[in-house]
Design a protein around this motif. Structure first.
Motif, short mmCIF file in Angstrom:
data_model
loop_
_atom_site.label_atom_id
_atom_site.label_comp_id
_atom_site.label_asym_id
_atom_site.label_seq_id
_atom_site.Cartn_x
_atom_site.Cartn_y
_atom_site.Cartn_z
N ALA A 181 -2.51 -6.37 4.26
CA ALA A 181 -3.78 -5.74 4.66
C ALA A 181 -4.77 -6.78 5.17
CB ALA A 181 -4.38 -4.97 3.48
N HIS A 198 -5.75 1.76 6.92
CA HIS A 198 -4.72 1.73 5.87
C HIS A 198 -4.63 3.00 5.03
CE1 HIS A 198 -4.06 -2.45 6.89
NE2 HIS A 198 -5.34 -2.69 6.73
N LEU A 200 -11.57 1.06 6.48
CA LEU A 200 -10.23 1.17 5.87
C LEU A 200 -9.61 2.52 6.15
CD1 LEU A 200 -9.16 -1.27 4.47
CD2 LEU A 200 -11.61 -1.21 4.08
N THR A 220 -8.45 -4.69 -0.51
CA THR A 220 -7.98 -4.98 0.85
C THR A 220 -8.67 -6.18 1.48
OG1 THR A 220 -9.61 -3.48 1.78
CG2 THR A 220 -7.42 -2.55 1.29
N ASP A 267 -2.15 -5.76 -1.50
CA ASP A 267 -1.21 -5.83 -0.37
C ASP A 267 -1.70 -6.94 0.57
OD1 ASP A 267 0.25 -5.51 1.95
OD2 ASP A 267 0.14 -3.32 1.93
N ILE A 284 0.85 -1.22 0.00
CA ILE A 284 0.00 0.00 0.00
C ILE A 284 0.87 1.26 0.00
CG2 ILE A 284 -1.61 1.38 1.41
CD1 ILE A 284 -3.13 -1.16 2.04
#
Ligand SMILES: NC(=O)c1ccc[n+]([C@@H]2O[C@H](COP(=O)([O-])OP(=O)(O)OC[C@H]3O[C@@H](n4cnc5c(N)ncnc54)[C@H](O)[C@@H]3O)[C@@H](O)[C@H]2O)c1
Ligand SMILES: O=C(O)C(=O)C[C@@H](O)[C@H](O)[C@H](O)COP(=O)(O)O
Ligand SMILES: [Zn+2]
Length: 385
Positions: free
Chosen positions: A189, A69, A65, A149, A186, A41
């Motif tokens: 995540a 993140h 999120l 994610t 990612d 990310i």
């Protein structure tokens, strides 16, 4: 390519140099890469600067999120000199709706983002489908970057360009095909994803085995514990899924033929999602798990597949904790006729005839056109007992 239990090689699904796994999606001048790896990310800014020089980022994410993140994404964008602003929607399927779509469209246009700028989806399939639709229509098509994610989004929804929202009549009935320019998955995540949503995404992983890769399904039966635990088995499962989806999308981008196989379990599953009001009673992957079991059971009833294979599918989904029966859906459901009405709105209906993805067994799914509605209602009436 179909693999067998003996030849499915999980190690070959990983990158050998420790860098991200790269899965290309071959669509001519709209080709793009899916990058899969740990801690990506924070590198999205640099990746965007390479692939979309000069583009600003209209980030669309959900409130979960945003708290987990978003900072890492924004820091990487800033370091790469990319201006961004974030639009935050409520988590959950209800955000795939006209009112939320209108709000995001308004924020993107109000933020003076241009056609050459990118809508950047940070989230699960809900954020990806919603913001992809925004990217597809604002200024008649903006650039689009997917940062999936959830497991489901990493193995399925971020790839292939299906975008859209739900309406009361049915799932995803309003939307456009709009391919992303880049997908960055990612895997780290996933450490913050709930078990329920990881399981739901696992249903779409298993789908690739059930469609045409019996070896992959057998590998999942033996290795699901490692896939849930994380590490190389999980990355291998994600990469295998993305390769399978990329191959189908490259062959049939707009679902004029074989792409419909990716809809295994969805004809029943989407009807269940509509019937439960796109709510937390049943999330997409759970609906599709039940739908895939029903598709196998229905195939047995039509004398197309063996009871042993259908039982194996139900047993595996039960083992990982997925729902497998209509009775597993909390609360009341419509009766068989009510479910058939919802199925009648499926996008695969052609000249009024129902299309289902049925199967000759594990890894042997096929497209069945002109399925008699009475066979479906008889089957559903029995399945509801
Ligand atoms: N376009 C396609 O090809 C395609 C394919 C499959 C599914 N879909 C769509 O995808 C949607 C389902 O996607 P989903 O299962 O990702 O649901 P979702 O987007 O609702 O995400 C599930 C939940 O997990 C949370 N979440 C996501 N990532 C997280 C993380 N890393 N850490 C903590 N929480 C996280 C979200 O906030 C949400 O509450 C459905 O609308 C379905 O129709 C689309
Ligand atoms: O990408 C596809 O094609 C799929 O069918 C993937 C499905 O998992 C996904 O749920 C998709 O959104 C369903 O498509 P729809 O056309 O039936 O809405
Ligand atoms: Zn799906």
């Amino acid at each position: 390519m179909t693999t067998t239990a003996a030849t499915f090689d999980a190690a070959a699904a990983e990158a050998s140099d420790g860098g991200p796994v790269v899965v290309p999606v071959a669509l001519g001048d709209r080709s793009y890469d899916i990058l899969i790896g740990d801690g990506l990310i924070g590198r999205v800014g640099a990746l965007m600067a390479e692939r979309l020089p000069g583009a600003r980022a209209a980030i669309v994410t959900d409130a979960n999120l945003a708290g987990l993140h978003l900072d890492a994404l924004e820091a990487g964008l800033e370091a790469a000199g990319i201006a961004s602003s974030a639009i935050v929607v409520a988590p959950g399927e209800a955000s795939k709706s006209f009112p939320v779509f209108e709000r995001v469209v308004d924020a993107v246009i109000g933020g003076r983002f241009e056609r050459g700028d990118a809508v950047v989806a940070l989230g699960g399939g809900v954020v990806g489908d919603l913001s992809g639709f925004v990217a597809g229509v604002v200024r008649r098509g903006m650039r689009f970057v997917q940062i999936p994610t959830s497991l489901l989004a990493q193995v399925d929804s971020s790839v292939g360009g299906k975008t859209g929202i739900n309406v009361a009549h049915g799932k995803n009935l309003v939307g456009v095909f709009h391919q992303p320019d880049l997908v960055v998955a990612d895997t780290a995540a996933l450490d913050t994803l709930s078990e329920r949503h990881f399981r739901a995404g696992y249903a779409e992983v298993a789908k690739y085995g059930l469609i045409d890769d019996a070896g992959f399904f057998a590998w999942l039966e033996a290795n699901h514990g490692a896939v849930f635990a994380g590490g190389t088995a999980r990355t291998a499962a994600i990469a295998t899924s993305c390769r399978a989806k990329a191959r189908v999308v490259a062959a049939d981008e707009r679902e004029t033929g074989e792409r419909a196989l990716l809809n295994l379990g969805h004809t029943f599953g989407h009807a269940l999602e509509a019937a439960t009001g796109y709510s937390d009673r049943l999330v997409h992957g759970e609906a599709i798990a039940i739908g895939m079991v029903l598709a196998h059971d229905f195939s047995v009833r039509m004398n197309l597949a063996s009871r042993d294979d259908a039982d194996r599918v139900r047993a595996h989904f039960s083992t990982v904790g997925l729902p497998t029966r209509l009775a597993d859906v909390p609360g009341d459901l419509p009766d068989a006729d009510g479910l058939l009405k919802l199925i009648g709105q499926d996008k695969k209906v052609a000249r009024g005839k129902l299309t289902f993805i049925l199967t000759h067994g594990i890894g042997q799914a096929f497209i069945a056109n002109d399925v008699p509605p009475s066979a479906v209602t008889d089957f559903l009436a029995e399945a509801a007992v």
